[in-house]
Design an enzyme around this catalytic site. Sequence first.
Site, PDB file in Angstrom:
ATOM      1  N   LYS A 116      42.032  47.847  39.270  1.00  0.00           N
ATOM      2  CA  LYS A 116      41.604  46.483  39.582  1.00  0.00           C
ATOM      3  C   LYS A 116      42.868  45.685  39.899  1.00  0.00           C
ATOM      4  O   LYS A 116      43.676  45.413  39.020  1.00  0.00           O
ATOM      5  CB  LYS A 116      40.860  45.873  38.403  1.00  0.00           C
ATOM      6  N   ASP A 118      45.177  42.628  40.867  1.00  0.00           N
ATOM      7  CA  ASP A 118      45.099  41.231  40.474  1.00  0.00           C
ATOM      8  C   ASP A 118      45.650  40.343  41.582  1.00  0.00           C
ATOM      9  O   ASP A 118      46.814  39.980  41.590  1.00  0.00           O
ATOM     10  CB  ASP A 118      45.879  41.041  39.172  1.00  0.00           C
ATOM     11  N   LYS A 314      38.756  46.113  31.599  1.00  0.00           N
ATOM     12  CA  LYS A 314      40.046  45.412  31.572  1.00  0.00           C
ATOM     13  C   LYS A 314      40.896  45.954  30.435  1.00  0.00           C
ATOM     14  O   LYS A 314      40.390  46.154  29.328  1.00  0.00           O
ATOM     15  CB  LYS A 314      39.802  43.921  31.344  1.00  0.00           C
TER      16      LYS A 314
HETATM   17  S1  IVH Z   1      35.044  45.969  44.309  1.00  0.00           S
HETATM   18  C1  IVH Z   1      30.799  43.670  44.129  1.00  0.00           C
HETATM   19  N1  IVH Z   1      37.351  47.021  43.784  1.00  0.00           N
HETATM   20  O1  IVH Z   1      37.803  42.004  41.421  1.00  0.00           O
HETATM   21  C2  IVH Z   1      32.230  43.516  43.820  1.00  0.00           C
HETATM   22  N2  IVH Z   1      37.093  44.684  43.432  1.00  0.00           N
HETATM   23  O2  IVH Z   1      35.549  40.836  39.747  1.00  0.00           O
HETATM   24  C3  IVH Z   1      33.022  44.436  44.658  1.00  0.00           C
HETATM   25  N3  IVH Z   1      39.102  43.552  42.647  1.00  0.00           N
HETATM   26  O3  IVH Z   1      36.344  39.827  43.715  1.00  0.00           O
HETATM   27  C4  IVH Z   1      34.455  44.357  44.330  1.00  0.00           C
HETATM   28  N4  IVH Z   1      40.390  45.321  42.595  1.00  0.00           N
HETATM   29  O4  IVH Z   1      38.728  40.475  44.102  1.00  0.00           O
HETATM   30  C5  IVH Z   1      36.623  45.891  43.786  1.00  0.00           C
HETATM   31  N5  IVH Z   1      39.336  48.096  43.363  1.00  0.00           N
HETATM   32  C6  IVH Z   1      38.633  46.978  43.399  1.00  0.00           C
HETATM   33  C7  IVH Z   1      39.173  45.722  43.019  1.00  0.00           C
HETATM   34  C8  IVH Z   1      38.357  44.594  43.040  1.00  0.00           C
HETATM   35  C9  IVH Z   1      40.323  44.027  42.386  1.00  0.00           C
HETATM   36  C10 IVH Z   1      38.686  42.146  42.482  1.00  0.00           C
HETATM   37  C11 IVH Z   1      37.979  41.565  43.679  1.00  0.00           C
HETATM   38  C12 IVH Z   1      36.661  41.073  43.185  1.00  0.00           C
HETATM   39  C13 IVH Z   1      36.875  41.010  41.718  1.00  0.00           C
HETATM   40  C14 IVH Z   1      35.563  41.307  41.033  1.00  0.00           C
END
Ligand code: IVH
Length: 672
Positions: A116, A118, A314
């Site tokens: 994830k 940031d 997280k």
């Molecule tokens: S997938 C339906 N993949 O996390 C949501 N999000 O809380 C699809 N983010 O707004 C998001 N790394 O900005 C996805 N590998 C990742 C991610 C990621 C960071 C962020 C993204 C999203 C937020 C969701």
Amino acid sequence: MDRQQAKLRVDELIEKIDHYNYQYYQNSISEISDFEFDQLLKELEKLEEEFPDLRYDYSPTQRVGGTITKTFETVVHKYPMLSLGNTYSREELVDFDKRVSKGLEGQLYEYFCELKFDGVAISLTYQNNLLVQAATRGDGTRGDNITNNAKTIKSVPLKLRSNIDLPDEFEVRGEVFMPKEVFEKLNKEKEERGEEKLANPRNTASGTLKMQDSSIVAIRKLDCFMYSFMSNDRSITTHGEAISLLEKAGFKVSQTYRKCSNIDEVFEYIDEWEEKRKQLPLETDGIVIKVNSYHQQEELGFTAKSPRWAIAYKYKAESVSTKLNGITYQVGRTGAITPVAELEPVLLSGTTVKRASLHNANEIERLDLRIGDFVFVEKGGEIIPKVTGVDIDRREESLEKVVYISECPECGTQLIRKEGEAVHYCPNELGCPPQIKGRIEHFIQRNAMDINSLGERTINMLYEKGYVHSPADLYSLTYDQVYELEGFKDLSTKNLLEGVKKSREAPFANVLFGLGIRFVGKTVAEKLVEYFQNIESLKNASYDDLIAVPEIGDRIAESVVQFFQNEKNLNEIERLKTAGLQLEAGNQQDELKSDVLVGKSFVISGVFTNFSRDDLKKLIKANGGRILSSVSGNLDYLVAGENMGPSKLEKAQKLNVKIISEADFLQMIQNP
Ligand code: IVH
């Protein structure tokens, strides 16, 4: 060189430069020296100068920026940008896995794990292999058009490789970030110049993307990892395939992902990256777990806010200890007092922390804080760090307990604390400056009146001058009043007034939200509008009327009743009415095309030939029908597309629900 030869060379140069860029930014390989690279770029620039019509929007020379955007245009996302459910607990991940397993009724499934990142979410739209739009997430439905700024990010391809078979139109989503190294360098420069330092890489990336001058964005060296692909093309069937496609097409994808066959493998992935992620060039705060099959994703569907097929895990935050130098108190728009710990600056997960929220008096009591204590500070999911405890071993005996303030630090009014509530309030609603300004700031925000020609600074000036005390005052501002504000010229004055004027068109739900009634967020405002239709009915609604509305509980009901009992609020509403704001549900809801589907309910599943699922849903609603989220005995029709989930089909058959095709459905609305 004639034009034709020039064109050939321009095409060749663009292709070469794009290739070296890709190798450099995606694969960290320098195939040629910086000097050679610059030579190519210079040659291209020269040709473009000589033959201006060969200067394409997608040329790498266009990445240096230079455009100025005063206000970013709002764009509606074709596919909403949702958020993710998140957890810090492994047990909850096991629960998530159980829900997935149950939802898929015994089918086999795989997960796709990613870190994830940031940063800031971005959505890129490509048409015929060219980048045509880049947008921020905004509120998930509408974001800002930041195409010019995104173009300066070297890892965002302007033109895709033509040897890959890609749909004519699609969107790619990912995370824009500022690499840790770039952030540290930037902050060091700021320090040397004696300027205020930036809080953290994420906020800096976010702020940079919204800068007006794209040439500054270009030098800030943002980067971008892509992680989703959205299109109507059904030939891609898993997230993993989509990721490979993105890589092949020239997007930058972090090579940290892994396919996992079960939740235990997910745990292994989590363990492996817990420490290793700190070596990555960017900040990460967890991992994202996605069900790999698109078809299964569709079957699992979404809750109101997030997909049921994905979750974020997280990592626990890092903790450091530092000295508590003092406590200050902030007054919010509702008069709520928030105590803030003023800390000896300390480095925490790569950023310097100076302040941390202490929430309320109980929290100070619970932590048993004394000024001069060494406290533990953590950075959780939120940007704002938290004080989690006191290092008792380091406490000096002479330190005295904190005495909570009894008067408002802004206006001196005696604070109150309602029964059963932890927070202290300043009751001087109409005379306490941060409350007055806070209400106006709330009123103009995007989800409310969306007056983006106004900001915190301008509101402050308007307040100081005595022109604006409440939202309604905005509608009687004059040209002269605005023009005399510091920094305002003819155009900016007109722009501000135009923004205020245009906000009169904002739908009733936005106005209602903008009024700032406690506990009435945007979704609640929409529910109330749907039910009561106009401000008069809402004003006259009793507590019992209110709790009868689905999803309205006693806390909200009480707050609404109280709001409308207050003479001053009623007066403000009258003024807003006179100013011409929308105080009833307009005809801005989806236009009803016919009523042939009134009283009928539908579930749609699978893939359709003539419509996207969203279009189909709109069509059902426009003809008076209702959409249900799952198959049940109450359902009238299941509209079955290709590849629909076998479980839905079975259930519908068992419950004797009518199963119809796309063609049957069209018949229903065209020849009822
Ligand atoms: S997938 C339906 N993949 O996390 C949501 N999000 O809380 C699809 N983010 O707004 C998001 N790394 O900005 C996805 N590998 C990742 C991610 C990621 C960071 C962020 C993204 C999203 C937020 C969701």
